[in-house]
Design a protein around this motif. Sequence first.
Motif, PDB file in Angstrom:
ATOM      1  N   ALA A  17       0.994  -1.337  -0.003  1.00 42.98           N
ATOM      2  CA  ALA A  17       0.146   0.183   0.000  1.00 42.98           C
ATOM      3  C   ALA A  17       0.969   1.289  -0.190  1.00 42.98           C
ATOM      4  O   ALA A  17       0.559   2.187  -0.596  1.00 42.98           O
ATOM      5  CB  ALA A  17      -1.022   0.152   1.210  1.00 42.98           C
ATOM      6  N   ASP A  18       1.765   1.337   0.528  1.00 45.66           N
ATOM      7  CA  ASP A  18       2.928   2.193   0.789  1.00 45.66           C
ATOM      8  C   ASP A  18       3.540   2.503  -0.412  1.00 45.66           C
ATOM      9  O   ASP A  18       3.684   3.829  -0.950  1.00 45.66           O
ATOM     10  CB  ASP A  18       3.940   2.161   1.775  1.00 45.66           C
ATOM     11  CG  ASP A  18       3.486   2.284   3.382  1.00 45.66           C
ATOM     12  OD1 ASP A  18       2.259   2.819   3.563  1.00 45.66           O
ATOM     13  OD2 ASP A  18       4.118   1.948   4.171  1.00 45.66           O
ATOM     14  N   ILE A  19       3.790   1.527  -1.075  1.00 49.36           N
ATOM     15  CA  ILE A  19       4.732   1.574  -2.534  1.00 49.36           C
ATOM     16  C   ILE A  19       3.758   2.359  -3.402  1.00 49.36           C
ATOM     17  O   ILE A  19       4.072   3.160  -4.216  1.00 49.36           O
ATOM     18  CB  ILE A  19       5.033   0.265  -3.214  1.00 49.36           C
ATOM     19  CG1 ILE A  19       6.056  -0.338  -2.428  1.00 49.36           C
ATOM     20  CG2 ILE A  19       5.226   0.252  -4.701  1.00 49.36           C
ATOM     21  CD1 ILE A  19       6.371  -1.899  -2.747  1.00 49.36           C
ATOM     22  N   TYR A  20       2.402   1.908  -3.444  1.00 48.38           N
ATOM     23  CA  TYR A  20       1.238   2.670  -4.545  1.00 48.38           C
ATOM     24  C   TYR A  20       0.798   3.729  -3.816  1.00 48.38           C
ATOM     25  O   TYR A  20      -0.133   4.319  -4.431  1.00 48.38           O
ATOM     26  CB  TYR A  20       0.092   1.635  -4.715  1.00 48.38           C
ATOM     27  CG  TYR A  20       1.012   0.617  -5.666  1.00 48.38           C
ATOM     28  CD1 TYR A  20       1.728   0.623  -6.673  1.00 48.38           C
ATOM     29  CD2 TYR A  20       0.876  -0.783  -5.193  1.00 48.38           C
ATOM     30  CE1 TYR A  20       2.110  -0.349  -7.429  1.00 48.38           C
ATOM     31  CE2 TYR A  20       1.579  -1.754  -5.905  1.00 48.38           C
ATOM     32  CZ  TYR A  20       2.427  -1.544  -7.137  1.00 48.38           C
ATOM     33  OH  TYR A  20       2.751  -2.599  -7.582  1.00 48.38           O
ATOM     34  N   GLN A  21       1.052   4.209  -2.561  1.00 47.57           N
ATOM     35  CA  GLN A  21       0.428   5.244  -2.139  1.00 47.57           C
ATOM     36  C   GLN A  21      -0.977   5.215  -2.024  1.00 47.57           C
ATOM     37  O   GLN A  21      -1.854   6.244  -2.202  1.00 47.57           O
ATOM     38  CB  GLN A  21       0.884   6.725  -2.547  1.00 47.57           C
ATOM     39  CG  GLN A  21       2.280   6.633  -2.519  1.00 47.57           C
ATOM     40  CD  GLN A  21       3.264   8.028  -2.915  1.00 47.57           C
ATOM     41  OE1 GLN A  21       2.508   8.646  -3.845  1.00 47.57           O
ATOM     42  NE2 GLN A  21       4.293   8.248  -2.562  1.00 47.57           N
ATOM     43  N   ILE A  22      -1.430   4.011  -1.678  1.00 48.43           N
ATOM     44  CA  ILE A  22      -3.116   3.959  -1.204  1.00 48.43           C
ATOM     45  C   ILE A  22      -3.512   3.572   0.063  1.00 48.43           C
ATOM     46  O   ILE A  22      -2.457   2.769   0.511  1.00 48.43           O
ATOM     47  CB  ILE A  22      -3.572   3.090  -2.501  1.00 48.43           C
ATOM     48  CG1 ILE A  22      -3.062   1.625  -2.287  1.00 48.43           C
ATOM     49  CG2 ILE A  22      -3.535   3.673  -3.646  1.00 48.43           C
ATOM     50  CD1 ILE A  22      -3.778   0.616  -3.321  1.00 48.43           C
ATOM     51  N   PRO A  23      -4.466   3.550   0.685  1.00 43.99           N
ATOM     52  CA  PRO A  23      -4.964   3.160   1.854  1.00 43.99           C
ATOM     53  C   PRO A  23      -4.887   1.573   1.771  1.00 43.99           C
ATOM     54  O   PRO A  23      -5.428   0.809   0.885  1.00 43.99           O
ATOM     55  CB  PRO A  23      -6.327   3.810   2.145  1.00 43.99           C
ATOM     56  CG  PRO A  23      -6.451   5.022   1.278  1.00 43.99           C
ATOM     57  CD  PRO A  23      -5.445   4.735  -0.098  1.00 43.99           C
TER      58      PRO A  23
ATOM     59  N   GLN B 102     -11.121  -2.942  -2.504  1.00 41.06           N
ATOM     60  CA  GLN B 102     -11.945  -2.124  -3.677  1.00 41.06           C
ATOM     61  C   GLN B 102     -11.053  -2.166  -4.968  1.00 41.06           C
ATOM     62  O   GLN B 102      -9.857  -2.554  -4.958  1.00 41.06           O
ATOM     63  CB  GLN B 102     -11.895  -0.804  -3.205  1.00 41.06           C
ATOM     64  CG  GLN B 102     -12.868  -0.494  -2.086  1.00 41.06           C
ATOM     65  CD  GLN B 102     -12.996   0.878  -1.329  1.00 41.06           C
ATOM     66  OE1 GLN B 102     -12.286   1.790  -1.819  1.00 41.06           O
ATOM     67  NE2 GLN B 102     -13.649   1.202  -0.393  1.00 41.06           N
ATOM     68  N   ASN B 103     -11.609  -1.919  -6.097  1.00 40.34           N
ATOM     69  CA  ASN B 103     -10.975  -2.131  -7.283  1.00 40.34           C
ATOM     70  C   ASN B 103     -10.245  -0.759  -7.721  1.00 40.34           C
ATOM     71  O   ASN B 103     -10.670   0.228  -7.859  1.00 40.34           O
ATOM     72  CB  ASN B 103     -11.965  -2.075  -8.411  1.00 40.34           C
ATOM     73  CG  ASN B 103     -11.819  -2.433  -9.755  1.00 40.34           C
ATOM     74  OD1 ASN B 103     -10.589  -2.968  -9.898  1.00 40.34           O
ATOM     75  ND2 ASN B 103     -12.599  -2.499 -10.629  1.00 40.34           N
ATOM     76  N   CYS B 104      -8.641  -0.919  -7.514  1.00 36.89           N
ATOM     77  CA  CYS B 104      -7.967   0.348  -7.630  1.00 36.89           C
ATOM     78  C   CYS B 104      -7.174   0.333  -9.233  1.00 36.89           C
ATOM     79  O   CYS B 104      -7.045  -0.833  -9.739  1.00 36.89           O
ATOM     80  CB  CYS B 104      -6.908   0.092  -6.807  1.00 36.89           C
ATOM     81  SG  CYS B 104      -7.407   0.024  -5.150  1.00 36.89           S
ATOM     82  N   THR B 105      -6.877   1.476  -9.626  1.00 38.65           N
ATOM     83  CA  THR B 105      -6.058   1.598 -10.643  1.00 38.65           C
ATOM     84  C   THR B 105      -4.961   1.911 -10.458  1.00 38.65           C
ATOM     85  O   THR B 105      -4.348   2.335  -9.079  1.00 38.65           O
ATOM     86  CB  THR B 105      -6.930   2.608 -11.380  1.00 38.65           C
ATOM     87  OG1 THR B 105      -6.733   3.949 -10.989  1.00 38.65           O
ATOM     88  CG2 THR B 105      -8.227   2.536 -12.161  1.00 38.65           C
ATOM     89  N   GLY B 106      -3.779   2.082 -11.241  1.00 41.95           N
ATOM     90  CA  GLY B 106      -2.629   2.620 -11.086  1.00 41.95           C
ATOM     91  C   GLY B 106      -2.376   3.968 -10.245  1.00 41.95           C
ATOM     92  O   GLY B 106      -1.502   4.465  -9.801  1.00 41.95           O
TER      93      GLY B 106
END
Length: 131
Positions: free
Chosen positions: A54-60, A67-71
């Motif tokens: 999550a930290d690598i992609y900076q998302i919660p 949830q369906n996440c994008t880049g």
Amino acid sequence: MPNIQLSANLKRLRCDHDYTQEQIGRKLNISRQAYSNYERGIRVPDVDILIRIADIYQIPLEQLITQNCTGAGIINESSGPYFTGMIVESADTIYLSREELTLLTHYRNASEDDRRLTRKVLGISNPPESE
């Protein structure tokens, strides 16, 4: 018990950020094969690995898992909350929006002709064996 949404997000986020499995493995200090197992749903990452991803992609973390996440870290679904489901044959977890849940419920209650038409529209050539 794999989480289908997590596996899909891991692959989608990696590809959207132009990372290889090897590169992500190095960032997480794990092998490419270990990371591949997470993407394929063979293994579930422990909490520490999930937090680092999550930290690598900076998302919660919650978005990564449910949830369906994008880049870009944007959630593609506009509705929520999500409902937990399980694929009986594999015991995999899947998270459904209210719209998806409604569609599945209507499909279950549809006539065989309506189901056949739905499968044709969605490009599903053969029904699952359990039908």
